[in-house]
Motif scaffolding. Structure first.
Motif, mmCIF file in Angstrom:
data_model
loop_
_atom_site.group_PDB
_atom_site.id
_atom_site.type_symbol
_atom_site.label_atom_id
_atom_site.label_comp_id
_atom_site.label_asym_id
_atom_site.label_seq_id
_atom_site.Cartn_x
_atom_site.Cartn_y
_atom_site.Cartn_z
ATOM 1 N N GLU A 1 43.381 33.337 39.538
ATOM 2 C CA GLU A 1 43.603 34.351 37.970
ATOM 3 C C GLU A 1 44.731 34.707 37.773
ATOM 4 O OE1 GLU A 1 40.572 37.410 38.653
ATOM 5 O OE2 GLU A 1 39.226 36.021 39.400
ATOM 6 N N ASN A 2 45.782 34.024 38.209
ATOM 7 C CA ASN A 2 47.301 34.287 37.795
ATOM 8 C C ASN A 2 47.926 35.604 38.113
ATOM 9 O OD1 ASN A 2 49.763 33.468 36.685
ATOM 10 N ND2 ASN A 2 49.341 34.225 34.751
ATOM 11 N N ARG A 3 47.135 36.077 39.297
ATOM 12 C CA ARG A 3 47.680 37.395 39.752
ATOM 13 C C ARG A 3 48.817 36.883 40.987
ATOM 14 N NH1 ARG A 3 41.555 39.470 41.396
ATOM 15 N NH2 ARG A 3 41.857 37.571 42.571
ATOM 16 N N ARG A 4 49.711 37.744 40.977
ATOM 17 C CA ARG A 4 50.860 37.737 41.961
ATOM 18 C C ARG A 4 50.424 38.031 43.221
ATOM 19 N NH1 ARG A 4 56.352 36.496 42.167
ATOM 20 N NH2 ARG A 4 57.381 37.377 44.139
ATOM 21 N N CYS A 5 50.608 37.192 44.191
ATOM 22 C CA CYS A 5 50.337 37.213 45.741
ATOM 23 C C CYS A 5 51.422 37.809 46.510
ATOM 24 C CB CYS A 5 49.383 36.203 46.322
ATOM 25 S SG CYS A 5 47.997 35.883 45.411
ATOM 26 N N ASP A 6 51.161 38.504 47.699
ATOM 27 C CA ASP A 6 52.217 38.713 48.708
ATOM 28 C C ASP A 6 52.566 37.479 49.155
ATOM 29 O OD1 ASP A 6 53.605 41.189 50.144
ATOM 30 O OD2 ASP A 6 53.299 39.565 51.705
ATOM 31 N N TYR A 7 53.970 37.251 49.640
ATOM 32 C CA TYR A 7 53.977 35.965 50.510
ATOM 33 C C TYR A 7 53.363 35.797 51.511
ATOM 34 C CZ TYR A 7 58.185 36.129 47.459
ATOM 35 O OH TYR A 7 59.315 36.042 46.373
ATOM 36 N N HIS A 8 52.811 36.649 52.222
ATOM 37 C CA HIS A 8 51.918 36.864 53.376
ATOM 38 C C HIS A 8 50.656 36.218 52.911
ATOM 39 C CE1 HIS A 8 54.939 38.462 55.896
ATOM 40 N NE2 HIS A 8 55.224 39.719 54.960
ATOM 41 N N ASP A 9 50.224 36.107 51.804
ATOM 42 C CA ASP A 9 48.850 35.794 51.351
ATOM 43 C C ASP A 9 48.853 34.356 51.132
ATOM 44 O OD1 ASP A 9 47.718 38.489 51.506
ATOM 45 O OD2 ASP A 9 48.604 38.873 49.681
ATOM 46 N N ILE A 10 50.016 33.712 51.094
ATOM 47 C CA ILE A 10 50.077 32.283 50.681
ATOM 48 C C ILE A 10 49.399 31.726 51.937
ATOM 49 C CG2 ILE A 10 51.527 30.125 50.533
ATOM 50 C CD1 ILE A 10 53.402 32.047 48.981
ATOM 51 N N PRO A 11 48.483 30.755 51.626
ATOM 52 C CA PRO A 11 47.477 30.009 52.800
ATOM 53 C C PRO A 11 48.828 29.362 53.851
ATOM 54 C CG PRO A 11 46.524 29.614 50.947
ATOM 55 C CD PRO A 11 47.946 30.240 50.364
ATOM 56 N N GLY A 12 48.365 29.413 55.417
ATOM 57 C CA GLY A 12 49.409 28.906 56.248
ATOM 58 C C GLY A 12 49.047 27.708 56.314
ATOM 59 N N SER A 13 48.183 26.999 55.672
ATOM 60 C CA SER A 13 47.914 25.407 55.693
ATOM 61 C C SER A 13 47.455 24.799 54.373
ATOM 62 C CB SER A 13 47.047 24.977 56.864
ATOM 63 O OG SER A 13 46.549 23.571 56.569
ATOM 64 N N VAL A 14 47.798 23.426 53.998
ATOM 65 C CA VAL A 14 47.270 22.861 52.714
ATOM 66 C C VAL A 14 45.621 23.070 52.703
ATOM 67 C CG1 VAL A 14 49.299 21.632 52.380
ATOM 68 C CG2 VAL A 14 47.506 20.547 53.886
#
Length: 233
Positions: free
Chosen positions: A113-126
């Motif tokens: 939804e084009n909301r900025r995420c914290d880096y820790h919220d980026i998935p840990g795998s594809v």
């Protein structure tokens, strides 16, 4: 295992993404293209493909492009790919590492939804990447000639967000062809001229100047149904 050229063979499950979303329609297209290759063709092609990556904290590999391809290969039973290490930032702490990625334009920490995420919220795998139907629409728009391929980092995501602000998600999810026709009518407008790969209104003018409103809609549908540029892995 690294070699002197900066290449490394890495298990796909060990690769860390630098974005939150992908378009699963795009993944499915790449899977189909992979299936169309003979075994010899696919193995030769795989040897020649290098996924760009940065070596980060704890000596983990962070891929900065080709997330769709990597996911597609995994879904097709490929366990390992070759990465091209563009930078070795193993000495950086996590926050400094992500800041460095962002300064280079090598990360896109935004959700579907084009909301900025914290880096820790980026998935840990594809495997954990979220499906964004607008990312698939942006890919289809490019193949249909709505805009040109551009070297700007995450250029497709800029088109993704442009389309998201103008087309209903429900339409993209339930009437993809109709959404593509609408996207093709939006792409050449001056509202999109700031986006990477903008082609402009030349083709649009050729087919729509002096046309009645109903005919313009028909022309947009024709553009959407034209053979797209060949999709590529």
């Amino acid at each position: 295992m690294n070699d002197e050229s900066g290449l490394a063979a890495v298990a796909i499950v060990d690769l860390l993404p630098t974005q939150v979303t992908i378009g699963m329609r795009e993944v499915d297209i790449k899977r189909q293209l992979w299936r169309e290759k003979t075994r010899k063709q696919s193995m030769n092609w795989l040897k020649a493909v290098h996924i760009p990556a940065v070596l980060g904290p704890e000596s983990r590999y962070y891929i900065i492009d080709r997330h769709h391809l990597t996911r597609a290969l995994y879904e097709e039973g490929i366990d390992e790919v070759t990465v091209n290490i563009l930078a070795n930032w193993t000495g950086l702490k996590h926050n400094a590492f992500w800041s460095a990625l962002e300064c280079r334009g090598w990360t896109h920490p935004f959700d579907d939804e084009n909301r900025r995420c914290d880096y820790h919220d980026i998935p840990g795998s594809v495997l954990g990447l979220i499906d964004d139907p607008f990312r698939s629409l942006a890919g289809a728009l490019k193949r249909a000639g709505g805009y040109a391929k551009h070297k700007a980092p995450f250029s497709e995501f800029r088109w993704t967000d442009f389309l998201r602000s103008r087309i209903a998600r429900e339409m993209v999810e339930h009437d993809f062809d109709g959404a593509l026709a609408l996207a093709l009518s939006l792409a050449p407008t001056v509202e999109a001229m700031h986006l990477p790969g903008w082609i402009g209104p030349r083709q649009y003018r050729l087919e729509n100047d002096h046309a009645e409103p109903d005919q313009r809609l028909s022309n947009d549908a024709k553009l959407a149904s034209r053979p797209a540029g060949p999709p590529s892995l």
